[in-house]
Design a protein around this motif. Structure first.
Motif, PDB file in Angstrom:
ATOM      1  N   ASP A 266       0.823  -1.203   0.000  1.00 50.83           N
ATOM      2  CA  ASP A 266       0.000   0.000   0.000  1.00 50.83           C
ATOM      3  C   ASP A 266       0.856   1.251   0.000  1.00 50.83           C
ATOM      4  O   ASP A 266       0.359   2.376   0.046  1.00 50.83           O
ATOM      5  CB  ASP A 266      -0.956   0.020   1.206  1.00 50.83           C
ATOM      6  CG  ASP A 266      -0.225   0.001   2.541  1.00 50.83           C
ATOM      7  OD1 ASP A 266       1.026  -0.056   2.549  1.00 50.83           O
ATOM      8  OD2 ASP A 266      -0.903   0.023   3.588  1.00 50.83           O
ATOM      9  N   SER A 267       2.193   1.062  -0.045  1.00 44.95           N
ATOM     10  CA  SER A 267       3.136   2.167  -0.100  1.00 44.95           C
ATOM     11  C   SER A 267       4.505   1.566  -0.386  1.00 44.95           C
ATOM     12  O   SER A 267       4.748   0.384  -0.080  1.00 44.95           O
ATOM     13  CB  SER A 267       3.164   2.929   1.226  1.00 44.95           C
ATOM     14  OG  SER A 267       3.853   4.159   1.096  1.00 44.95           O
ATOM     15  N   THR A 290       0.823   6.328   4.005  1.00 43.85           N
ATOM     16  CA  THR A 290       0.862   5.305   2.972  1.00 43.85           C
ATOM     17  C   THR A 290       0.651   5.962   1.617  1.00 43.85           C
ATOM     18  O   THR A 290       0.366   7.153   1.520  1.00 43.85           O
ATOM     19  CB  THR A 290      -0.222   4.237   3.215  1.00 43.85           C
ATOM     20  OG1 THR A 290      -1.505   4.887   3.212  1.00 43.85           O
ATOM     21  CG2 THR A 290       0.007   3.539   4.537  1.00 43.85           C
ATOM     22  N   GLY A 291       0.825   5.172   0.568  1.00 47.98           N
ATOM     23  CA  GLY A 291       0.598   5.691  -0.776  1.00 47.98           C
ATOM     24  C   GLY A 291       1.805   6.362  -1.400  1.00 47.98           C
ATOM     25  O   GLY A 291       1.684   7.009  -2.445  1.00 47.98           O
ATOM     26  N   LEU A 292       2.987   6.221  -0.791  1.00 47.25           N
ATOM     27  CA  LEU A 292       4.190   6.815  -1.359  1.00 47.25           C
ATOM     28  C   LEU A 292       4.733   5.917  -2.476  1.00 47.25           C
ATOM     29  O   LEU A 292       4.839   4.698  -2.306  1.00 47.25           O
ATOM     30  CB  LEU A 292       5.263   7.007  -0.290  1.00 47.25           C
ATOM     31  CG  LEU A 292       4.973   8.042   0.797  1.00 47.25           C
ATOM     32  CD1 LEU A 292       6.142   8.106   1.785  1.00 47.25           C
ATOM     33  CD2 LEU A 292       4.723   9.414   0.186  1.00 47.25           C
ATOM     34  N   SER A 293       5.107   6.499  -3.584  1.00 46.82           N
ATOM     35  CA  SER A 293       5.636   5.750  -4.714  1.00 46.82           C
ATOM     36  C   SER A 293       7.136   5.523  -4.562  1.00 46.82           C
ATOM     37  O   SER A 293       7.801   6.147  -3.722  1.00 46.82           O
ATOM     38  CB  SER A 293       5.375   6.505  -6.017  1.00 46.82           C
ATOM     39  OG  SER A 293       6.175   7.682  -6.061  1.00 46.82           O
ATOM     40  N   HIS A 297       9.986   7.798  -2.589  1.00 43.93           N
ATOM     41  CA  HIS A 297      10.883   7.188  -1.602  1.00 43.93           C
ATOM     42  C   HIS A 297      12.347   7.481  -1.943  1.00 43.93           C
ATOM     43  O   HIS A 297      13.147   7.786  -1.052  1.00 43.93           O
ATOM     44  CB  HIS A 297      10.652   5.677  -1.553  1.00 43.93           C
ATOM     45  CG  HIS A 297      11.446   4.979  -0.497  1.00 43.93           C
ATOM     46  ND1 HIS A 297      10.922   4.654   0.741  1.00 43.93           N
ATOM     47  CD2 HIS A 297      12.738   4.536  -0.477  1.00 43.93           C
ATOM     48  CE1 HIS A 297      11.843   4.059   1.473  1.00 43.93           C
ATOM     49  NE2 HIS A 297      12.953   3.958   0.744  1.00 43.93           N
TER      50      HIS A 297
END
Length: 306
Positions: A266-267, A290-293, A297
């Motif tokens: 989810d991240s 959450t949801g970081l690509s 990163h």
């Protein structure tokens, strides 16, 4: 997937691996004299995930000018920089005398032909990994670059990540003693499109190659034995590609390493534990939303590698 085991002999040809993963001071940028007179002109081929990342990075550089965005399907999903023209024809971009370097970010099966075309046009090349689909072609790409007196570099951005660089310095200092074992986990996000997966070369060439490259570089060690397994959910989303892989390495030093890569998260998730004689060198996954690509990163590394 049945386990695959590979033994690395002492006399294996390492030129393709070492040069394709080299991220030393050589970059796909012309001389300092040229840079002092004008920004380095870039054409970026392929406007998928990587192409958009490189466009954003280079657009923020005062010493670079994005002159062309190239995609055979048309440039979509991005607002082109004011300095850039868009085309579906690579030859049009390569004919521009103010293009000094080309970023190749097309699907992997098209890397080699685009690299050869750019080198033939007298352009330096920065190519996304893997350099190409066929390992036998890799030496030919570097030979073409050498013959033309041009630079060919491959994008292994994780070597430029500040956390990874800090871990490398810690290991190199010797203060933690000998490396005994390593565990490395990378879970990708967002889940790629079916179209991307079909052209990706599967999880090993798309994801594992990053971790395998930087880990051997960080440890200054090479594998003598490799065992790999992979599995998938068989969901339509996977397009028949592997969704999870495990790679087990026995290193020349006697250390062992386990690399786990997964498409489902989810991240973006990246964790490294290096077990040493005197403790652990650890890169923890940062706390946060959450949801970081993957691009978010490793954002600092994408800027640093250019």
């Amino acid at each position: 997937m049945a386990p695959t085991e590979v033994a690395f002999g002492a006399h294996s040809n390492k030129r393709a691996l070492s040069e394709a993963s080299d991220t030393s001071d050589d970059t796909a940028i012309p001389s300092k004299e040229m840079r002092s007179s004008r920004p380095v002109g870039f054409a970026i081929i392929g406007m998928g995930r990587a192409g958009k990342i490189h466009t954003g990075v280079l657009s923020q550089r005062e010493d670079a000018e994005v002159r062309w965005l190239v995609d055979v399907a048309g440039v979509k999903g991005i607002d082109p920089p004011a300095s850039a023209r868009c085309t579906t024809d690579l030859a049009e971009a390569l004919a521009d005398p103010l293009v000094d370097a080309v970023v190749v970010a097309t699907p992997t099966p098209y890397h080699a032909e685009n690299i050869f075309s750019a080198l033939a046009a007298g352009k330096h090349v920065f190519a996304e990994k893997p350099l190409c689909s066929d390992s036998a072609v890799v030496p030919k790409l570097f030979e073409a670059a050498d013959k033309a007196g041009l630079t060919l570099d491959t994008a292994f951005n994780r070597r430029f990540d500040p956390r990874i660089l800090e871990a490398k310095a810690k290991i190199a200092s010797g203060e933690m003693g000998r490396v005994l074992a390593v565990t490395l986990v990378s879970r990708d996000f967002p889940y790629p499109t079916v179209e991307f997966l079909k052209m990706s070369g599967n999880i090993f060439k798309d994801c594992v190659v990053h971790d395998l490259d930087y880990l051997t570089w960080l440890l200054n060690d090479e594998p003598r034995m490799l065992r790999a397994t992979a599995t998938t959910s068989h969901d339509d989303r996977a397009a028949g590609m592997w969704e999870l892989s495990e790679v087990h390495l026995s290193m020349q030093s006697g250390a062992t390493a386990t690399l786990i890569n997964c498409r489902v998260s989810d991240s973006y998730d990246h964790r490294l534990d290096i077990f040493c004689e005197k403790g652990i060198v650890r890169i923890a996954n940062p706390d946060g939303p959450t949801g970081l690509s993957f691009a978010q990163h490793f954002e600092k590394s994408y800027h640093a590698q250019m």
